[in-house]
Design a protein around this motif. Sequence first.
Motif, short mmCIF file in Angstrom:
data_model
loop_
_atom_site.label_atom_id
_atom_site.label_comp_id
_atom_site.label_asym_id
_atom_site.label_seq_id
_atom_site.Cartn_x
_atom_site.Cartn_y
_atom_site.Cartn_z
N LEU A 186 3.54 -0.53 -16.10
CA LEU A 186 2.48 -0.67 -15.10
C LEU A 186 3.05 -1.13 -13.76
O LEU A 186 2.67 -0.62 -12.69
CB LEU A 186 1.44 -1.68 -15.58
CG LEU A 186 0.50 -1.22 -16.70
CD1 LEU A 186 -0.27 -2.40 -17.26
CD2 LEU A 186 -0.47 -0.15 -16.20
N TYR A 206 2.93 1.03 -10.19
CA TYR A 206 2.33 0.47 -8.97
C TYR A 206 3.35 0.45 -7.82
O TYR A 206 3.06 0.90 -6.71
CB TYR A 206 1.81 -0.94 -9.23
CG TYR A 206 1.40 -1.64 -7.95
CD1 TYR A 206 0.23 -1.28 -7.29
CD2 TYR A 206 2.20 -2.63 -7.38
CE1 TYR A 206 -0.14 -1.88 -6.10
CE2 TYR A 206 1.85 -3.25 -6.20
CZ TYR A 206 0.68 -2.87 -5.55
OH TYR A 206 0.32 -3.47 -4.38
N ASN A 207 4.54 -0.10 -8.08
CA ASN A 207 5.54 -0.22 -7.02
C ASN A 207 6.02 1.13 -6.51
O ASN A 207 6.21 1.33 -5.30
CB ASN A 207 6.72 -1.06 -7.50
CG ASN A 207 6.40 -2.53 -7.55
OD1 ASN A 207 5.70 -3.04 -6.69
ND2 ASN A 207 6.90 -3.23 -8.56
N LYS A 244 3.10 2.68 -4.57
CA LYS A 244 2.86 1.91 -3.35
C LYS A 244 3.92 2.23 -2.28
O LYS A 244 3.59 2.45 -1.11
CB LYS A 244 2.88 0.42 -3.66
CG LYS A 244 2.81 -0.48 -2.42
CD LYS A 244 3.09 -1.92 -2.79
CE LYS A 244 3.20 -2.79 -1.55
NZ LYS A 244 3.57 -4.18 -1.87
N GLY A 286 -1.18 3.25 -5.07
CA GLY A 286 -0.50 2.44 -6.07
C GLY A 286 -1.48 1.77 -7.01
O GLY A 286 -1.30 1.78 -8.24
N VAL A 287 -2.52 1.16 -6.46
CA VAL A 287 -3.53 0.48 -7.27
C VAL A 287 -4.24 1.47 -8.19
O VAL A 287 -4.42 1.23 -9.39
CB VAL A 287 -4.55 -0.25 -6.37
CG1 VAL A 287 -5.73 -0.74 -7.20
CG2 VAL A 287 -3.88 -1.40 -5.65
N SER A 302 -3.25 4.49 -9.20
CA SER A 302 -2.33 5.08 -10.19
C SER A 302 -2.09 4.11 -11.33
O SER A 302 -2.08 4.49 -12.50
CB SER A 302 -1.01 5.46 -9.53
OG SER A 302 -1.20 6.37 -8.47
N CYS A 303 -1.91 2.85 -10.98
CA CYS A 303 -1.73 1.81 -11.99
C CYS A 303 -2.99 1.68 -12.84
O CYS A 303 -2.91 1.54 -14.07
CB CYS A 303 -1.40 0.49 -11.30
SG CYS A 303 -0.97 -0.84 -12.43
N MET A 305 -0.92 9.76 -9.65
CA MET A 305 -0.36 9.39 -8.35
C MET A 305 -0.30 10.58 -7.41
O MET A 305 -0.71 10.49 -6.23
CB MET A 305 1.05 8.81 -8.54
CG MET A 305 1.72 8.40 -7.23
SD MET A 305 3.50 8.15 -7.39
CE MET A 305 4.07 9.84 -7.52
#
Length: 556
Positions: A87, A91-92, A95, A103-104, A106-107, A323
């Motif tokens: 996770l 995110y990283n 992002k 990022g948020v 996709s996570c 993403m």
Amino acid sequence: MTLALDGTAAKPFGNPANYLDPTAEAFKKIPAYWGTLRYNNIVYYGAVMFDIAFPFYATAHLVGLPAFPTAPIILRTISMLAALMSLLFVYNFAKRHAGVVVGVLSCAALLTDGNFIYYMTIIHPDTLQIYFGLLALGLALRHSGDGSLSSLAALGMVCGLVQGTKFGGPWTVPLATAALLMGIRATGAHQWDKKVIAQRVAVLGATALLGWLGTNPYAVITPYYFDSWVAQWQIVGSSGGPLGTFTPWDWMKAIYDYVGPLGSALAVAGLLHGLSGGFSTTRKRALFLAAILSLSQIAYYALLGKLWVVVGYLLVALPLMAMLSFDFVVTWLRFILAKPFGRLARPITLTFVFLATLYLGTDHVFALVNQTLALRHRDNTLLALNDWAAKGGIPPDARIVFDDLGYFDPKIFKNAKMYGGVLTWSGVNALDPEYIVLSSSLYGSPHYAKLIETQHLAADDPNPFSMLMYQALIPTPAPGPTAAEGITFVKEIAPESSRAKASSPAHLTPWRSLEARVRSSLALLEGIWQPIDKPRVGPTLKIYKRKPNKPSDDQH
């Protein structure tokens, strides 16, 4: 998995096959606490998970901690930590290359995937494979920019680890190849030389082999790993399997059904956008490599997975496609809105995408909430089965066999045995049980439910996936005689939520599915705050009494 980890503490140390290989010396000395439970000749996927767990388990073993619950806790912790790191990576990565909102979201797409939650909360190597697969993407991106041999070696090593977790190495090959070529491009035109290319291919291949065999040396020290792998492959990769033959089209249809028409359209658009963006910037290379990895994982399973379709195998591809989809929408909305709104185009776009996703995904989120709440076992049908049996439902000395999920206290029911798969008449005749327990975790699963409905076999057919017994017993609607001579349907233990569906009140809102999810969540929460006698979660269990060929000990 726990049996394999326990076996690594026996000689030869670190070998996951010690308690799986009937020809191994250690197999003869399996501790008594395992009872009759055996998984002879089953393939153990790879050794990476055991390599991580072994130092902790060996230490616990040396200080005298028992195998249970020590081994399951260690393995479950690894599954959970690998999931959390996956996770964090998603995110990283999103992002950095597509923005915070992407990022948020996709996570969130990965976190709210039911298959992801499933693998995160059980003992299985899938979350490790997800993490190492994503890590390979990060290293591929780095190598595509610097072209150094060190980053190429790191990429090869991690691709080997993907193979060492669960046979995932082949779907990293297109990613590694693309990164290798882009890495040569990054070093300059003078590097396009056959000798240089051969050197880089050798580095990549050697480190991948090192990453695999370095974590799984017993794959070449003993023949067990390859023998069991070949046996497994003959089932999974061959046409005409017991569940039929699944084609790439079946996989595509399953993905379409899983993500829906809108999600599928956006995924295709995102993949095309990523593939056609070029390589001139780090962002473009990131999207290109993410698209390559997504497509290669899908292609790997769609072309080779002929036994069944399991969308949960694609948990690297799915969040990356999410993403790419979100990035596509954000990019094009900003382009369209730039002229009329100017500087406001970006915040308007991000707000719209976030709110639209929240609206469309709320039902999915509540499904995840219910799945998470159902992990709580106090009001589970498995424990209800044991409670009912212990209160006089089944004599303590009776011979019991349950096909899949079930629980009987081994201190009370010493002759209860888990069959661990499709229970056939030959299996019943060999075990001669007085009670048979069938679980909807098996007979209600999509593959087996279809097989029960469509399979037509002769009574003496030795097919190990014969559903004749299920076809004879499951249709019996109420306690009483079944279609099988000498077998009586005794009791059904089902979660209370499944009984209440038919009597649920009229819908109060236009969003029927969401409303049903919320009601289910409230019912599960009520059971947590105010425990009831009836189970709320778990599979439906059907108990049958059988006239045995020989009496149990208490009848002698």
